[in-house]
Design a protein around this motif. Sequence first.
Motif, PDB file in Angstrom:
ATOM      1  N   ARG A  61       0.820  -1.202   0.000  1.00  0.00           N
ATOM      2  CA  ARG A  61       0.000   0.000   0.000  1.00  0.00           C
ATOM      3  C   ARG A  61       0.860   1.260   0.000  1.00  0.00           C
ATOM      4  NH1 ARG A  61      -3.313   1.967  -2.482  1.00  0.00           N
ATOM      5  NH2 ARG A  61      -4.406  -0.027  -2.330  1.00  0.00           N
ATOM      6  N   GLU A  62       1.938   1.264   0.793  1.00  0.00           N
ATOM      7  CA  GLU A  62       2.821   2.428   0.808  1.00  0.00           C
ATOM      8  C   GLU A  62       3.404   2.680  -0.571  1.00  0.00           C
ATOM      9  OE1 GLU A  62       6.284   4.741   0.641  1.00  0.00           O
ATOM     10  OE2 GLU A  62       6.371   2.537   0.409  1.00  0.00           O
ATOM     11  N   PHE A  63       3.846   1.621  -1.246  1.00  0.00           N
ATOM     12  CA  PHE A  63       4.418   1.745  -2.588  1.00  0.00           C
ATOM     13  C   PHE A  63       3.352   2.247  -3.566  1.00  0.00           C
ATOM     14  CE2 PHE A  63       5.892   0.309  -6.711  1.00  0.00           C
ATOM     15  CZ  PHE A  63       7.273   0.386  -6.652  1.00  0.00           C
ATOM     16  N   ALA A  64       2.152   1.675  -3.494  1.00  0.00           N
ATOM     17  CA  ALA A  64       1.069   2.084  -4.384  1.00  0.00           C
ATOM     18  C   ALA A  64       0.724   3.552  -4.179  1.00  0.00           C
ATOM     19  CB  ALA A  64      -0.153   1.201  -4.154  1.00  0.00           C
ATOM     20  N   ASP A  65       0.652   3.989  -2.950  1.00  0.00           N
ATOM     21  CA  ASP A  65       0.343   5.393  -2.661  1.00  0.00           C
ATOM     22  C   ASP A  65       1.443   6.315  -3.170  1.00  0.00           C
ATOM     23  OD1 ASP A  65      -1.992   4.585  -1.451  1.00  0.00           O
ATOM     24  OD2 ASP A  65      -1.221   4.765   0.596  1.00  0.00           O
ATOM     25  N   ARG A  66       2.693   5.883  -3.037  1.00  0.00           N
ATOM     26  CA  ARG A  66       3.821   6.722  -3.449  1.00  0.00           C
ATOM     27  C   ARG A  66       3.805   6.982  -4.950  1.00  0.00           C
ATOM     28  NH1 ARG A  66       9.650   4.456  -3.348  1.00  0.00           N
ATOM     29  NH2 ARG A  66       8.597   2.919  -2.030  1.00  0.00           N
ATOM     30  N   PHE A  67       3.386   5.975  -5.733  1.00  0.00           N
ATOM     31  CA  PHE A  67       3.447   6.108  -7.184  1.00  0.00           C
ATOM     32  C   PHE A  67       2.079   6.228  -7.850  1.00  0.00           C
ATOM     33  CE2 PHE A  67       7.469   3.976  -6.073  1.00  0.00           C
ATOM     34  CZ  PHE A  67       8.359   4.871  -6.650  1.00  0.00           C
ATOM     35  N   GLY A  68       1.018   6.292  -7.072  1.00  0.00           N
ATOM     36  CA  GLY A  68      -0.319   6.422  -7.646  1.00  0.00           C
ATOM     37  C   GLY A  68      -0.789   5.169  -8.359  1.00  0.00           C
ATOM     38  N   VAL A  69      -0.424   4.001  -7.823  1.00  0.00           N
ATOM     39  CA  VAL A  69      -0.802   2.720  -8.409  1.00  0.00           C
ATOM     40  C   VAL A  69      -2.157   2.289  -7.834  1.00  0.00           C
ATOM     41  CG1 VAL A  69      -0.149   0.286  -8.659  1.00  0.00           C
ATOM     42  CG2 VAL A  69       1.606   2.084  -8.740  1.00  0.00           C
ATOM     43  N   ALA A  70      -3.053   1.824  -8.691  1.00  0.00           N
ATOM     44  CA  ALA A  70      -4.437   1.573  -8.273  1.00  0.00           C
ATOM     45  C   ALA A  70      -4.571   0.429  -7.279  1.00  0.00           C
ATOM     46  CB  ALA A  70      -5.304   1.300  -9.505  1.00  0.00           C
ATOM     47  N   THR A  71      -3.862  -0.668  -7.509  1.00  0.00           N
ATOM     48  CA  THR A  71      -4.103  -1.883  -6.738  1.00  0.00           C
ATOM     49  C   THR A  71      -2.845  -2.317  -6.001  1.00  0.00           C
ATOM     50  OG1 THR A  71      -5.705  -2.603  -8.412  1.00  0.00           O
ATOM     51  CG2 THR A  71      -4.937  -4.267  -6.847  1.00  0.00           C
ATOM     52  N   ALA A  72      -3.008  -2.615  -4.708  1.00  0.00           N
ATOM     53  CA  ALA A  72      -1.897  -3.117  -3.881  1.00  0.00           C
ATOM     54  C   ALA A  72      -2.235  -4.523  -3.415  1.00  0.00           C
ATOM     55  CB  ALA A  72      -1.672  -2.199  -2.688  1.00  0.00           C
ATOM     56  N   HIS A  73      -1.408  -5.494  -3.807  1.00  0.00           N
ATOM     57  CA  HIS A  73      -1.627  -6.894  -3.435  1.00  0.00           C
ATOM     58  C   HIS A  73      -0.676  -7.279  -2.304  1.00  0.00           C
ATOM     59  CE1 HIS A  73      -4.346  -7.833  -6.722  1.00  0.00           C
ATOM     60  NE2 HIS A  73      -3.501  -7.298  -7.586  1.00  0.00           N
ATOM     61  N   SER A  74      -1.185  -8.067  -1.371  1.00  0.00           N
ATOM     62  CA  SER A  74      -0.380  -8.471  -0.219  1.00  0.00           C
ATOM     63  C   SER A  74       0.344  -9.790  -0.444  1.00  0.00           C
ATOM     64  CB  SER A  74      -1.265  -8.581   1.026  1.00  0.00           C
ATOM     65  OG  SER A  74      -2.288  -9.534   0.812  1.00  0.00           O
ATOM     66  N   SER A  75       0.376 -10.258  -1.686  1.00  0.00           N
ATOM     67  CA  SER A  75       1.161 -11.445  -2.024  1.00  0.00           C
ATOM     68  C   SER A  75       1.533 -11.384  -3.497  1.00  0.00           C
ATOM     69  CB  SER A  75       0.380 -12.738  -1.747  1.00  0.00           C
ATOM     70  OG  SER A  75      -0.640 -12.922  -2.709  1.00  0.00           O
ATOM     71  N   TYR A  76       2.621 -12.062  -3.843  1.00  0.00           N
ATOM     72  CA  TYR A  76       3.034 -12.137  -5.238  1.00  0.00           C
ATOM     73  C   TYR A  76       2.053 -12.983  -6.048  1.00  0.00           C
ATOM     74  CZ  TYR A  76       7.460 -10.421  -3.308  1.00  0.00           C
ATOM     75  OH  TYR A  76       8.421  -9.693  -2.655  1.00  0.00           O
ATOM     76  N   GLU A  77       1.478 -13.988  -5.402  1.00  0.00           N
ATOM     77  CA  GLU A  77       0.506 -14.841  -6.081  1.00  0.00           C
ATOM     78  C   GLU A  77      -0.709 -14.032  -6.531  1.00  0.00           C
ATOM     79  OE1 GLU A  77       3.216 -17.261  -3.702  1.00  0.00           O
ATOM     80  OE2 GLU A  77       1.983 -15.504  -3.203  1.00  0.00           O
ATOM     81  N   ALA A  78      -1.166 -13.116  -5.664  1.00  0.00           N
ATOM     82  CA  ALA A  78      -2.321 -12.295  -6.014  1.00  0.00           C
ATOM     83  C   ALA A  78      -1.997 -11.356  -7.170  1.00  0.00           C
ATOM     84  CB  ALA A  78      -2.780 -11.497  -4.793  1.00  0.00           C
TER      85      ALA A  78
END
Length: 344
Positions: free
Chosen positions: A57-74
């Motif tokens: 989520r921190e990475f997504a917020d930093r770059f304006g990315v829509a979706t943050a997944h909590s696993s690589y599989e997701a």
Amino acid sequence: MPDATTPPQPSGPAGSARPVRWGILGTGLIAGLQTSDLVDHGFSVQAVGSRAADTAREFADRFGVATAHSSYEALAADPDVDVVYVSSPHPFHYEHAMLALDAGKHVLVEKPFAMTARQARHVTEAAASKGLVALEAMWTRYLPHMVRIRELIGSGALGEVRTLLADHTQNLPKDPAHRLNDPALGGGALLDLGIYPVSFAFDVLGVPERIHASASMTATGVDRQTAMIFDYARGQQAVLHCALDTAGPNRAAVLGTGGRIEIDPVWYTPTGFSRYDDAGALVERFEEPVTGRGMQYQAWEMERLIAAGATGNDILPPEETVGIMAALDTVRERIGLRYDADGE
């Protein structure tokens, strides 16, 4: 190749009008650098995956990315992702590239592409069998100065190329627990730094006939510095060096019977070069501005391949990626550097 000032419009998969949608696997330093160049140059970054929800989520917020997944599989399973940029620590590149390929995603895999040639071959063959792109993220190959250097060599402007010189030396963390010093995490100068001059040698001279190597090791058992000489069938040589505890000039040169090219520091990043004739007179000074870090060029190439329905290119074809890993395997054998993946 696109130039630095007029970036092309992102292109979609073959037969599709929509942009290619990127997923970022990993949230470390290099992932951030690549994502920044993607976002700043108009690419569609759809999702990021991490092992922890808060990191994603921190990475997504930093770059304006829509979706943050909590696993690589997701991330790999996300139907809104077309290509996965694999930027996890390199002992996991093989596993994560296969995860994405098995989910039907194209992959741009950070260098080193894998830990061994065997792993690299498995990934490239799997991608080809599925009609997917598995491209090594050797961003240097696509930078404007390297494009021009290949043009000059191909035109015969240097005469017969005889020698390539390149070093990659940095003063990096000394902590024994740091990834760079940990053999369990693929530490050492060779795979993190030496891959750049090795790849450059392949780019200019191709597959070596013989490989010589010598190294100094750290107390943790990884290479502190490694020197390599590649011998070629027609008598050419590549003289290469890497080190992780001393900062050096980071210069490179290509010497031919009709002249030479001297690349400015830092040679593997966006930079310029000078070309001299065989009498030592300057005949060309190349400089071209590049926005950002320059990692957008490999992403443009990735999207071009996807749009064309291709699974490889001539700049860094899959078989060359495997060959580079095989050369690194040979160097490691010569210097006594072993990793867990060697016993696979």
